[in-house]
Scaffold this motif. Structure first.
Motif, short mmCIF file in Angstrom:
data_model
loop_
_atom_site.label_atom_id
_atom_site.label_comp_id
_atom_site.label_asym_id
_atom_site.label_seq_id
_atom_site.Cartn_x
_atom_site.Cartn_y
_atom_site.Cartn_z
N ARG A 43 6.24 -28.02 -25.09
CA ARG A 43 6.45 -27.01 -26.12
C ARG A 43 5.76 -27.39 -27.42
O ARG A 43 5.12 -26.56 -28.07
CB ARG A 43 7.95 -26.82 -26.36
N TYR A 44 5.84 -28.66 -27.78
CA TYR A 44 5.25 -29.08 -29.06
C TYR A 44 3.75 -29.35 -28.93
O TYR A 44 2.99 -29.07 -29.85
CB TYR A 44 5.97 -30.32 -29.59
N MET A 45 3.33 -29.91 -27.79
CA MET A 45 1.91 -30.18 -27.63
C MET A 45 1.09 -28.90 -27.57
O MET A 45 -0.08 -28.88 -27.93
CB MET A 45 1.68 -31.01 -26.36
N ARG A 46 1.71 -27.81 -27.11
CA ARG A 46 1.01 -26.52 -27.03
C ARG A 46 1.14 -25.70 -28.31
O ARG A 46 0.63 -24.58 -28.39
CB ARG A 46 1.56 -25.72 -25.85
N ASN A 47 1.83 -26.26 -29.30
CA ASN A 47 2.08 -25.52 -30.53
C ASN A 47 1.16 -26.03 -31.65
O ASN A 47 1.41 -27.09 -32.22
CB ASN A 47 3.55 -25.69 -30.95
N PRO A 48 0.10 -25.29 -31.98
CA PRO A 48 -0.81 -25.75 -33.05
C PRO A 48 -0.11 -25.89 -34.39
O PRO A 48 -0.51 -26.71 -35.22
CB PRO A 48 -1.89 -24.66 -33.10
N GLY A 49 0.93 -25.09 -34.62
CA GLY A 49 1.65 -25.18 -35.87
C GLY A 49 2.35 -26.50 -36.07
O GLY A 49 2.68 -26.87 -37.20
N PHE A 50 2.57 -27.23 -34.98
CA PHE A 50 3.17 -28.56 -35.10
C PHE A 50 2.10 -29.65 -35.07
O PHE A 50 2.09 -30.56 -35.91
CB PHE A 50 4.16 -28.79 -33.95
N MET A 51 1.19 -29.58 -34.10
CA MET A 51 0.23 -30.66 -33.90
C MET A 51 -0.80 -30.73 -35.02
O MET A 51 -1.19 -31.83 -35.44
CB MET A 51 -0.48 -30.50 -32.55
N LEU A 52 -1.27 -29.59 -35.51
CA LEU A 52 -2.33 -29.63 -36.52
C LEU A 52 -1.87 -30.29 -37.83
O LEU A 52 -2.58 -31.16 -38.36
CB LEU A 52 -2.85 -28.22 -36.79
N PRO A 53 -0.71 -29.93 -38.39
CA PRO A 53 -0.31 -30.59 -39.64
C PRO A 53 -0.10 -32.09 -39.52
O PRO A 53 -0.49 -32.84 -40.42
CB PRO A 53 1.00 -29.87 -40.01
N ILE A 54 0.50 -32.56 -38.41
CA ILE A 54 0.79 -33.98 -38.32
C ILE A 54 -0.47 -34.81 -38.08
O ILE A 54 -0.48 -36.02 -38.34
CB ILE A 54 1.83 -34.29 -37.22
N THR A 55 -1.53 -34.18 -37.58
CA THR A 55 -2.79 -34.91 -37.41
C THR A 55 -3.75 -34.66 -38.57
O THR A 55 -4.52 -35.55 -38.94
CB THR A 55 -3.48 -34.49 -36.09
N PHE A 56 -3.69 -33.47 -39.16
CA PHE A 56 -4.68 -33.10 -40.19
C PHE A 56 -4.49 -33.90 -41.47
O PHE A 56 -5.45 -34.43 -42.04
CB PHE A 56 -4.59 -31.60 -40.47
N LEU A 57 -3.25 -33.99 -41.97
CA LEU A 57 -3.04 -34.63 -43.27
C LEU A 57 -3.38 -36.12 -43.24
O LEU A 57 -4.14 -36.59 -44.12
CB LEU A 57 -1.60 -34.41 -43.73
N PRO A 58 -2.90 -36.92 -42.29
CA PRO A 58 -3.29 -38.35 -42.29
C PRO A 58 -4.78 -38.56 -42.11
O PRO A 58 -5.38 -39.41 -42.78
CB PRO A 58 -2.50 -38.93 -41.10
N THR A 59 -5.41 -37.78 -41.23
CA THR A 59 -6.85 -37.97 -41.01
C THR A 59 -7.66 -37.51 -42.22
O THR A 59 -8.68 -38.13 -42.56
CB THR A 59 -7.31 -37.21 -39.76
N LEU A 60 -7.22 -36.43 -42.89
CA LEU A 60 -7.93 -35.97 -44.08
C LEU A 60 -7.85 -37.02 -45.19
O LEU A 60 -8.86 -37.34 -45.83
CB LEU A 60 -7.34 -34.64 -44.56
N LEU A 61 -6.66 -37.56 -45.41
CA LEU A 61 -6.50 -38.57 -46.45
C LEU A 61 -7.27 -39.84 -46.11
O LEU A 61 -7.86 -40.48 -46.99
CB LEU A 61 -5.01 -38.87 -46.66
N TYR A 62 -7.25 -40.22 -44.84
CA TYR A 62 -8.00 -41.42 -44.45
C TYR A 62 -9.50 -41.21 -44.60
O TYR A 62 -10.24 -42.10 -45.02
CB TYR A 62 -7.65 -41.81 -43.01
N MET A 63 -9.95 -40.00 -44.25
CA MET A 63 -11.37 -39.68 -44.42
C MET A 63 -11.77 -39.78 -45.89
O MET A 63 -12.84 -40.32 -46.23
CB MET A 63 -11.65 -38.27 -43.88
N LEU A 64 -10.92 -39.29 -46.78
CA LEU A 64 -11.25 -39.28 -48.20
C LEU A 64 -11.17 -40.67 -48.82
O LEU A 64 -12.13 -41.15 -49.44
CB LEU A 64 -10.30 -38.32 -48.94
N PHE A 65 -10.01 -41.35 -48.62
CA PHE A 65 -9.78 -42.62 -49.30
C PHE A 65 -10.20 -43.84 -48.48
O PHE A 65 -10.53 -44.87 -49.06
CB PHE A 65 -8.30 -42.75 -49.67
N GLY A 66 -10.19 -43.71 -47.17
CA GLY A 66 -10.52 -44.86 -46.34
C GLY A 66 -11.97 -44.91 -45.91
O GLY A 66 -12.50 -45.98 -45.60
#
Length: 265
Positions: free
Chosen positions: A37-60
């Motif tokens: 249910r959660y793996m097929r739900n973009p509304g759950f998976m995208l936020p939890i992967t997008f924010l850490p990767t975006l911040l790491y891309m910017l600052f790391g």
């Protein structure tokens, strides 16, 4: 009389009359359905992967491309812990609050399902989502910044993500029993973002004010971050103490949340 007898029979007592294979099958079916249910739900998976990767891309990556090896490993640990916190807090907290408001938990209590299967399914979902975030950060760090990390260290970081999500599952579970569904995302962000800052994930701990350094051990993310630094060779010792503290956090949060679920549904 029939209604009274049905009400008096709890899900736990009905589960006890089920055979071992049926109980195990119920746990596996609930865990499978929650994960799908959660793996097929973009509304759950995208936020939890997008924010850490975006911040790491910017600052790391962008802002620290020429940083030394220790800085690169430190940032990888920091944003890995930041990514691990999210599936536990939001996967448990938001969904539990919404499902309580929607009456789903009342329905599940009426069916002959083991009482722990619902919570176990959400826990396994978080334990699968957390290493996916860390794997993505590892791929970015190794390919873009050439973070000096061995296979063994990467394995320890992944193992830390699988087990380290449990205290945040317990905390999310507790918050989900305290607030209404509509207020859950905002309240969890109030917990999530300040806790990350106060644990030294965005600013190194030795650069924070003295008062904030002294209260840092109050946050589970601080102890998980310390374990990550040990795993990548940036610190030595203290593993047992941090593990025991995280286990204590998990136990306390689960006991309080379970009490509230039994009392208030």
């Amino acid at each position: 009389m029939n209604a009274v007898s049905i009400t008096a029979t709890s899900p736990a007592s009905r589960a006890e009359r089920m055979g071992f294979r049926r109980v195990l099958g119920a746990y596996l079916a609930e865990a499978r359905s929650e994960c799908l249910r959660y793996m097929r739900n973009p509304g759950f998976m995208l936020p939890i992967t997008f924010l850490p990767t975006l911040l790491y891309m910017l600052f790391g990556v962008v802002m620290n491309r020429s940083a030394g090896a220790d800085v690169a490993r430190y940032l990888l640990v920091s944003y890995s812990v930041f990514g691990v916190m999210s599936p536990g807090l939001f996967g448990f907290g938001v969904s539990l609050a919404l499902e309580r408001d929607g009456g789903l938990l009342t329905y599940k209590r009426a069916v002959p399902m083991p009482p722990g299967a619902y919570l176990l399914g959400k826990m396994l979902m978080a334990m699968l989502a957390a290493p996916m975030v860390v794997l993505l950060l590892l791929a970015m760090g190794i390919s873009m910044v050439h973070v000096p990390i061995t296979v063994g260290q990467a394995g320890l970081l992944l193992m830390m993500s699988v087990l380290g999500v449990l205290p945040f599952c317990a905390l999310g579970m507790l918050i989900g029993t305290l607030i209404k569904g509509q207020g859950a995302p905002g309240m969890l962000n109030v917990v999530y973002l300040p806790m990350a800052f106060l644990s030294g994930l965005w600013v190194p701990m030795n650069e924070l004010p003295k008062a904030l350094q002294q209260i840092a051990p109050l946050w589970p993310s601080y102890h998980l971050h310390e374990l990550g630094l040990v795993a990548l060779g940036l610190k030595q010792g203290g593993v047992v103490g941090h593990v025991l503290v995280l286990a204590g956090f998990t136990l306390v949060f689960v006991v309080i949340a379970a009490h509230r679920l039994r009392r208030y549904g």
